[in-house]
Design a protein around this motif. Structure first.
Motif, mmCIF file in Angstrom:
data_model
loop_
_atom_site.group_PDB
_atom_site.id
_atom_site.type_symbol
_atom_site.label_atom_id
_atom_site.label_comp_id
_atom_site.label_asym_id
_atom_site.label_seq_id
_atom_site.Cartn_x
_atom_site.Cartn_y
_atom_site.Cartn_z
ATOM 1 N N ALA A 501 21.585 13.758 34.509
ATOM 2 C CA ALA A 501 20.364 14.022 35.268
ATOM 3 C C ALA A 501 20.533 13.648 36.740
ATOM 4 C CB ALA A 501 19.202 13.241 34.665
ATOM 5 N N GLY A 530 12.348 21.557 32.932
ATOM 6 C CA GLY A 530 13.798 21.583 32.717
ATOM 7 C C GLY A 530 14.148 22.338 31.440
ATOM 8 N N TYR A 531 15.243 23.147 31.496
ATOM 9 C CA TYR A 531 15.684 23.952 30.341
ATOM 10 C C TYR A 531 17.193 23.802 30.171
ATOM 11 C CZ TYR A 531 11.169 26.315 30.444
ATOM 12 O OH TYR A 531 9.829 26.595 30.408
ATOM 13 N N THR A 532 17.653 24.015 28.944
ATOM 14 C CA THR A 532 19.090 24.067 28.636
ATOM 15 C C THR A 532 19.344 25.322 27.800
ATOM 16 O OG1 THR A 532 18.891 22.880 26.546
ATOM 17 C CG2 THR A 532 19.128 21.533 28.545
ATOM 18 N N SER A 545 16.855 17.877 29.391
ATOM 19 C CA SER A 545 16.007 18.718 30.241
ATOM 20 C C SER A 545 14.842 17.913 30.825
ATOM 21 C CB SER A 545 15.471 19.909 29.444
ATOM 22 O OG SER A 545 14.630 19.470 28.389
ATOM 23 N N ALA A 546 14.276 17.003 30.022
ATOM 24 C CA ALA A 546 13.189 16.168 30.527
ATOM 25 C C ALA A 546 13.680 15.210 31.603
ATOM 26 C CB ALA A 546 12.554 15.390 29.374
ATOM 27 N N ARG A 548 16.182 15.669 33.649
ATOM 28 C CA ARG A 548 16.433 16.407 34.888
ATOM 29 C C ARG A 548 15.121 16.754 35.594
ATOM 30 N NH1 ARG A 548 21.562 20.366 33.218
ATOM 31 N NH2 ARG A 548 23.157 18.720 33.454
ATOM 32 N N ALA A 549 14.105 17.109 34.825
ATOM 33 C CA ALA A 549 12.807 17.381 35.449
ATOM 34 C C ALA A 549 12.262 16.124 36.120
ATOM 35 C CB ALA A 549 11.828 17.895 34.396
ATOM 36 N N GLY A 570 10.293 18.532 29.962
ATOM 37 C CA GLY A 570 11.553 19.088 29.463
ATOM 38 C C GLY A 570 11.293 19.964 28.254
ATOM 39 N N ALA A 657 10.036 13.305 24.313
ATOM 40 C CA ALA A 657 10.164 14.665 24.824
ATOM 41 C C ALA A 657 9.197 15.625 24.167
ATOM 42 C CB ALA A 657 11.594 15.156 24.617
#
Length: 736
Positions: A501, A530-532, A545-546, A548-549, A570, A657
């Motif tokens: 992140a 955030g997405y993967t 993803s969470a 990184r957001a 995320g 999450a």
């Protein structure tokens, strides 16, 4: 014969010689004493000799001088020869000091007795003028040439005025002091004389003035209170001590005409003052209303603006506080007409009020001349502020002065310049308080109100500049903000370290540019999503993803973007925008999206539908950033792709999450968006209150808080409708 003749001649000669010798001795004795007296300063002494005798006479100034004269003479001649006939001079008359000026007047009906020392004829003339027409017994003495004491310029007129006003009185005026005692014909006259004598001055003035107490029935007390104004139509008490207690209980109230209480006989109970004090305390606690005591019956009446709970509690508290033998009847008025009547009853003038909350809508109350004026003012307010939130509680009063409606409409014009404020229009005063987004609003308000104020009308203005609200008004629209951020991310992406992140340093400028836009967009709120791709374990993808957001939110927060306008979420591998079966598709699905959101107020009641899966995100109507590498954004979708990342092992989803499901609210209908199972409430415009003479406007169409989208990659298209909704009608500006 001859012998006899010779003897006769010889005797004659001898007598002559003796007489001559004696005369010489007397003269010498007299001269020697005179010289001695002259040397001793005894010039008053008289000296006479008769043969061998010396007679000392004269008037000595005192006994000591007399004794000294005898002593000096005794040293010159034999004391046996001295005959003292000295008398003492009478003592000089003693100076009688003039007593200080003073005056005492005793009056019994028409008879007046005057004694004392009056300084000067002019002062005596002033006293005689005041006593004209009365039967005067005069024992006064005029001190001619005496100076009038400086204090008498004030005290003498007070003394004479008190004597004229009190048919039975005793008045004593001293050099610096006045004392008045007497019986006034009425309590009003007593209070007037007391007030006159109580004015401050350099010399003390004391008084003991009584007045007769009438017998009254019924015994009454009445107090009306509305806001800070009060009226006291009736106040009866047994004596001055009771009146002092009542005055203390009323302290701080702005009572029209002041506090005037009558001392009277006929109190229904020794506990009358306690009942009055309890009633005053209850009315002050409520802040408005009217209380009346008639003997042992008490009536409490409050306007409808007092809520039922407070009214009931106050009535019970008063009932418990009343002394034994007193009864209470309490009432609550049922409408604006009664409240207005109460305002007028307590002495308040006619006042029209308009309240403009910051969130919009306007509340009107107070009098207008007739129903047509009420409808016209309501329609005019709707044209200025919109019908949403308009509340009309005006009443009719045909006694209002000419030009009242014009004043009210000018006041509404001025209120429309405010972001939030309160208007009050009275007969002699127009007040406006509030905040405006225009620094020059006060000058405009003065111009508008000055055209209708007229001579003698006070303009009370308290207007502040609301910089925050001004910034919100000047902020770009959410659509414009969305377009700017899309343009930024179309050129560069937000890049993260692989499987981390941590934002790479090369993305700092992208974040700076996005933060600059968000700081200007003070009315917009954003979701950082955030997405993967679908590689690895779903729960790890959701967690990454969470994180990184959150990292993006932290970076924007450090750049001055308000935290309460950002949400980090995320969504893991949910809602792909490309095919995860290909490397290019997985790269496109690994992304950061920024979308607009609209915070919603807490609903009063909710209906909860089926709970959606935790990994189901909202649609990707958003701006995107990428991770790992700076892969250019797809011009067709506005979404940047990133190279594959290490897939973590799968496992159960972490609670942190989990996406909270959105519930249906009573604010409006609910739509289910394609490609997702959660729901968003639509905000429906609030219904406008009914205004007499007007139709209630129909409700507007529902507006979605988020655009509908599918889960596939999208071709290039015009910017979608932002995820904001408002049903508040724009507030028109007042007419010039």
């Amino acid at each position: 014969m001859f012998v006899l003749a010779a003897l006769g001649i010889g005797a004659g000669v001898a007598f002559l010689v003796a007489w001559i010798v004696t005369g010489i001795i007397e003269e010498r004795t007299r001269e020697s004493i005179r010289l001695a007296y002259a040397a001793a300063g005894l010039d008053w002494a008289e000296i006479d000799t008769d043969g061998m005798q010396v007679r000392i006479g004269g008037t000595a100034p005192d006994a000591e001088a007399r004794e000294r004269a005898a002593e000096i003479a005794g040293r010159l001649v034999s004391p046996s020869r001295i005959v003292t006939a000295i008398i003492l001079a009478p003592p000089p008359p003693e100076e009688v000091a003039m007593p200080p000026p003073g005056l005492e007047i005793l009056r019994t009906g028409q008879a007046v007795t005057l004694t004392g020392v009056i300084p000067g004829a002019a002062t005596r003339q002033q006293i005689d003028t005041a006593l004209a027409g009365l039967e005067v017994t005069d024992h006064g003495e005029v001190a001619a040439g005496a100076e009038l004491p400086e204090s008498w310029a004030r005290l003498l007129p007070l003394a004479l005025t008190a004597m004229q006003a009190l048919p039975r009185s005793q008045i004593r005026l001293e050099e610096c002091g006045l004392w008045v005692s007497g019986a006034a014909p009425s309590q009003t006259e007593r209070d007037r004389i007391r007030a006159m004598l109580s004015r401050p001055g350099p010399c003390p003035v004391s008084h003991d003035i009584l007045a007769p107490r009438p017998l009254v029935s019924p015994y009454r007390f009445e107090l009306g209170l509305a806001e800070h104004a009060a009226v006291l139509p009736a106040c009866t008490a047994r004596d001055e001590s009771d009146i002092a207690r009542i005055r203390a209980a009323l302290e701080g109230l702005e009572i029209a005409g002041g506090i005037s209480c009558v001392e009277a006989l006929g109190a229904p109970s020794a506990a009358w003052p306690e009942a009055v004090l309890a009633a005053i305390a209850t009315l002050r606690e409520l802040g408005t209303g009217r209380v009346a005591l008639s003997d042992t019956e008490i009536r409490l009446r409050v306007p409808a603006s007092v809520d039922e709970t407070s009214f009931t509690a106050a009535g019970e508290a008063l009932r418990r506080a009343l002394p034994e033998g007193f009864s209470l009847r309490s009432e609550r008025s049922s409408g604006e007409e009664e409240d207005y009547a109460l305002d007028r009853a307590v002495g308040l003038g006619a006042r029209f009020r308009a309240v403009l909350p910051a969130e919009g809508g306007v509340q009107l109350s107070g009098p207008l001349r007739h129903d047509a004026a009420r409808q016209a003012v309501a329609s005019y307010a709707a044209s200025l502020f919109g019908t949403g939130g308009l509340v009309n509680r005006t009443v009719t009063d045909r006694t209002l002065p000419d030009g009242w409606t014009a004043r009210v409409m000018a006041g509404l014009d001025a209120l429309a310049l405010m972001h939030a404020g309160k208007l009050e229009v009275g007969e002699t005063r127009i007040a406006l308080t509030g905040s405006s987004t225009d620094p020059g609003a006060e000058a405009q308000v003065r111009r508008i109100l000055g055209q209708v104020a007229g001579v003698g009308t006070e303009l009370a203005l308290s207007i502040s500049y609301d910089a925050k609200a001004a910034a919100e008004e000047a902020a770009p629209s959410p659509e414009a903000c969305l377009t700017e951020i899309r343009t930024i991310l179309a050129k560069d992406q937000i890049v993260f370290a692989s499987s981390s992140a941590r934002i790479e340093g090369e993305s700092a400028q992208v974040l700076d540019d996005i933060a600059e836009v968000m700081r200007r967009c003070v009315t917009s709120s954003f979701e950082i999503a955030g997405y993967t791709d679908n590689s690895g374990r779903a729960e790890k993808n959701l967690q990454l993803s969470a994180q990184r957001a959150e990292a993006v939110v932290d970076a924007l927060l450090s750049r001055g973007v308000d935290l309460d306008r950002m949400i980090a979420k995320g969504y893991g591998e949910a809602n792909p925008i490309a095919d995860n079966e290909t490397e290019e598709g997985r790269a496109a699905n690994r992304r950061i999206e920024v979308r607009l959101v609209q915070p919603r107020a807490k609903p009063e009641a909710t209906t909860t539908g089926p709970e959606p899966p935790a990994d189901t995100p909202p649609p990707a109507e958003a701006l995107t950033g990428t991770d790992d590498t700076a892969t250019p954004a797809d011009p067709a979708t506005g979404t940047a792709t990133v190279p594959p990342e290490e897939a973590p092992p799968r496992g159960p989803a972490t609670p942190e999450a989990t996406i909270e499901p959105r519930s249906t609210t009573e604010d409006g209908p609910v739509d289910t968006l394609p490609g997702r199972s959660d729901t968003l409430a639509h905000a429906s415009p609030p219904a406008a209150p009914a205004v007499p003479g007007e139709e209630t406007p129909p409700a507007g169409p529902p507006v979605a808080l988020a655009p509908k989208t599918d889960d596939t990659a999208r071709p290039a298209a015009p910017p979608p409708r932002p995820e904001t909704a408002t049903d508040a009608q724009p507030r028109p500006r007042p007419r010039p």
